[in-house]
Design a protein around this motif. Sequence first.
Motif, PDB file in Angstrom:
ATOM      1  N   GLU A  38       0.837  -1.194   0.000  1.00  0.00           N
ATOM      2  CA  GLU A  38       0.000   0.000   0.000  1.00  0.00           C
ATOM      3  C   GLU A  38       0.870   1.241   0.000  1.00  0.00           C
ATOM      4  OE1 GLU A  38      -3.418   2.029   2.840  1.00  0.00           O
ATOM      5  OE2 GLU A  38      -2.790  -0.013   3.242  1.00  0.00           O
ATOM      6  N   ALA A  39       0.372   2.276  -0.641  1.00  0.00           N
ATOM      7  CA  ALA A  39       1.013   3.595  -0.599  1.00  0.00           C
ATOM      8  C   ALA A  39      -0.058   4.576  -0.161  1.00  0.00           C
ATOM      9  CB  ALA A  39       1.562   3.976  -1.965  1.00  0.00           C
ATOM     10  N   ASP A  40       0.248   5.340   0.866  1.00  0.00           N
ATOM     11  CA  ASP A  40      -0.709   6.297   1.401  1.00  0.00           C
ATOM     12  C   ASP A  40      -0.093   7.692   1.311  1.00  0.00           C
ATOM     13  OD1 ASP A  40      -2.813   7.507   2.674  1.00  0.00           O
ATOM     14  OD2 ASP A  40      -2.307   6.765   4.677  1.00  0.00           O
ATOM     15  N   VAL A  41      -0.395   8.391   0.218  1.00  0.00           N
ATOM     16  CA  VAL A  41       0.161   9.719  -0.021  1.00  0.00           C
ATOM     17  C   VAL A  41      -0.746  10.757   0.639  1.00  0.00           C
ATOM     18  CG1 VAL A  41       0.882  11.389  -1.775  1.00  0.00           C
ATOM     19  CG2 VAL A  41       1.111   8.944  -2.228  1.00  0.00           C
ATOM     20  N   ALA A  42      -0.143  11.649   1.431  1.00  0.00           N
ATOM     21  CA  ALA A  42      -0.912  12.699   2.104  1.00  0.00           C
ATOM     22  C   ALA A  42      -1.531  13.630   1.055  1.00  0.00           C
ATOM     23  CB  ALA A  42       0.000  13.488   3.039  1.00  0.00           C
ATOM     24  N   PRO A  43      -2.698  14.197   1.367  1.00  0.00           N
ATOM     25  CA  PRO A  43      -3.366  15.093   0.406  1.00  0.00           C
ATOM     26  C   PRO A  43      -2.505  16.284  -0.022  1.00  0.00           C
ATOM     27  CG  PRO A  43      -4.856  14.508   2.183  1.00  0.00           C
ATOM     28  CD  PRO A  43      -3.514  13.959   2.545  1.00  0.00           C
ATOM     29  N   LEU A  45       0.639  16.151  -0.515  1.00  0.00           N
ATOM     30  CA  LEU A  45       1.751  15.560  -1.272  1.00  0.00           C
ATOM     31  C   LEU A  45       3.127  15.796  -0.635  1.00  0.00           C
ATOM     32  CD1 LEU A  45       0.684  16.434  -4.935  1.00  0.00           C
ATOM     33  CD2 LEU A  45       0.035  14.468  -3.554  1.00  0.00           C
ATOM     34  N   LYS A  46       3.159  16.075   0.662  1.00  0.00           N
ATOM     35  CA  LYS A  46       4.447  16.315   1.335  1.00  0.00           C
ATOM     36  C   LYS A  46       5.039  15.019   1.893  1.00  0.00           C
ATOM     37  CE  LYS A  46       4.425  21.111   1.946  1.00  0.00           C
ATOM     38  NZ  LYS A  46       4.336  21.451   0.551  1.00  0.00           N
ATOM     39  N   THR A  47       4.183  14.097   2.301  1.00  0.00           N
ATOM     40  CA  THR A  47       4.650  12.833   2.880  1.00  0.00           C
ATOM     41  C   THR A  47       3.876  11.657   2.288  1.00  0.00           C
ATOM     42  OG1 THR A  47       3.061  12.947   4.697  1.00  0.00           O
ATOM     43  CG2 THR A  47       5.251  13.908   5.098  1.00  0.00           C
ATOM     44  N   ALA A  48       4.482  10.489   2.388  1.00  0.00           N
ATOM     45  CA  ALA A  48       3.814   9.260   1.945  1.00  0.00           C
ATOM     46  C   ALA A  48       4.269   8.105   2.826  1.00  0.00           C
ATOM     47  CB  ALA A  48       4.136   8.968   0.493  1.00  0.00           C
ATOM     48  N   LYS A  49       3.307   7.309   3.252  1.00  0.00           N
ATOM     49  CA  LYS A  49       3.621   6.088   4.000  1.00  0.00           C
ATOM     50  C   LYS A  49       3.554   4.939   3.005  1.00  0.00           C
ATOM     51  CE  LYS A  49       1.675   7.695   8.328  1.00  0.00           C
ATOM     52  NZ  LYS A  49       0.532   7.598   9.229  1.00  0.00           N
ATOM     53  N   ILE A  50       4.635   4.185   2.955  1.00  0.00           N
ATOM     54  CA  ILE A  50       4.722   3.061   2.027  1.00  0.00           C
ATOM     55  C   ILE A  50       4.791   1.780   2.864  1.00  0.00           C
ATOM     56  CG2 ILE A  50       6.014   2.056   0.103  1.00  0.00           C
ATOM     57  CD1 ILE A  50       4.936   4.956  -0.391  1.00  0.00           C
ATOM     58  N   TYR A  51       3.819   0.902   2.664  1.00  0.00           N
ATOM     59  CA  TYR A  51       3.756  -0.334   3.424  1.00  0.00           C
ATOM     60  C   TYR A  51       4.384  -1.470   2.619  1.00  0.00           C
ATOM     61  CZ  TYR A  51       0.674   2.221   6.515  1.00  0.00           C
ATOM     62  OH  TYR A  51       0.168   3.143   7.381  1.00  0.00           O
ATOM     63  N   LEU A  52       5.310  -2.184   3.268  1.00  0.00           N
ATOM     64  CA  LEU A  52       6.053  -3.247   2.607  1.00  0.00           C
ATOM     65  C   LEU A  52       5.763  -4.597   3.239  1.00  0.00           C
ATOM     66  CD1 LEU A  52       9.582  -1.564   2.624  1.00  0.00           C
ATOM     67  CD2 LEU A  52       7.982  -1.619   0.724  1.00  0.00           C
ATOM     68  N   SER A  53       5.711  -5.603   2.414  1.00  0.00           N
ATOM     69  CA  SER A  53       5.631  -6.980   2.873  1.00  0.00           C
ATOM     70  C   SER A  53       6.899  -7.658   2.375  1.00  0.00           C
ATOM     71  CB  SER A  53       4.390  -7.643   2.298  1.00  0.00           C
ATOM     72  OG  SER A  53       4.258  -8.937   2.803  1.00  0.00           O
TER      73      SER A  53
END
Length: 119
Positions: A38-43, A45-53
């Motif tokens: 999953e990639a969760d980009v903040a509205p 566009l300053k930060t993004a959380k990238i979920y890795l398996s």
Amino acid sequence: MNRTDRLDSEYRKEISAILSGALKHKEPAIKGLVSVTEADVAPDLKTAKIYLSVYAVSPEEKQQTIAAIRANAGFIRRELSSVMRTRTVPALTFLEDKSMEYGAKMDDIFAKLHKDGNE
């Protein structure tokens, strides 16, 4: 599909390509199979959380791979800036996605309950 959903999908795809291509060749500490769940980009566009398996041979190898990816966040961001058509590329935070482990644990519990119920 709104703009942030499209961006999330695009970032997930591009980061997967960078992890399996340029970064894997650059960083020997990355072992096993890494997938971006999953990639969760903040509205803004300053930060993004990238979920890795990460599927690795051992828990140590898994942690080493995640640490190597986190250490190369700047490299990944630079690579993204060359392929994404956005003015800015967000700061990336890599997090471990434990949903697969949780799902497997729940499957084991349900299987055990089912087996105990049939005896």
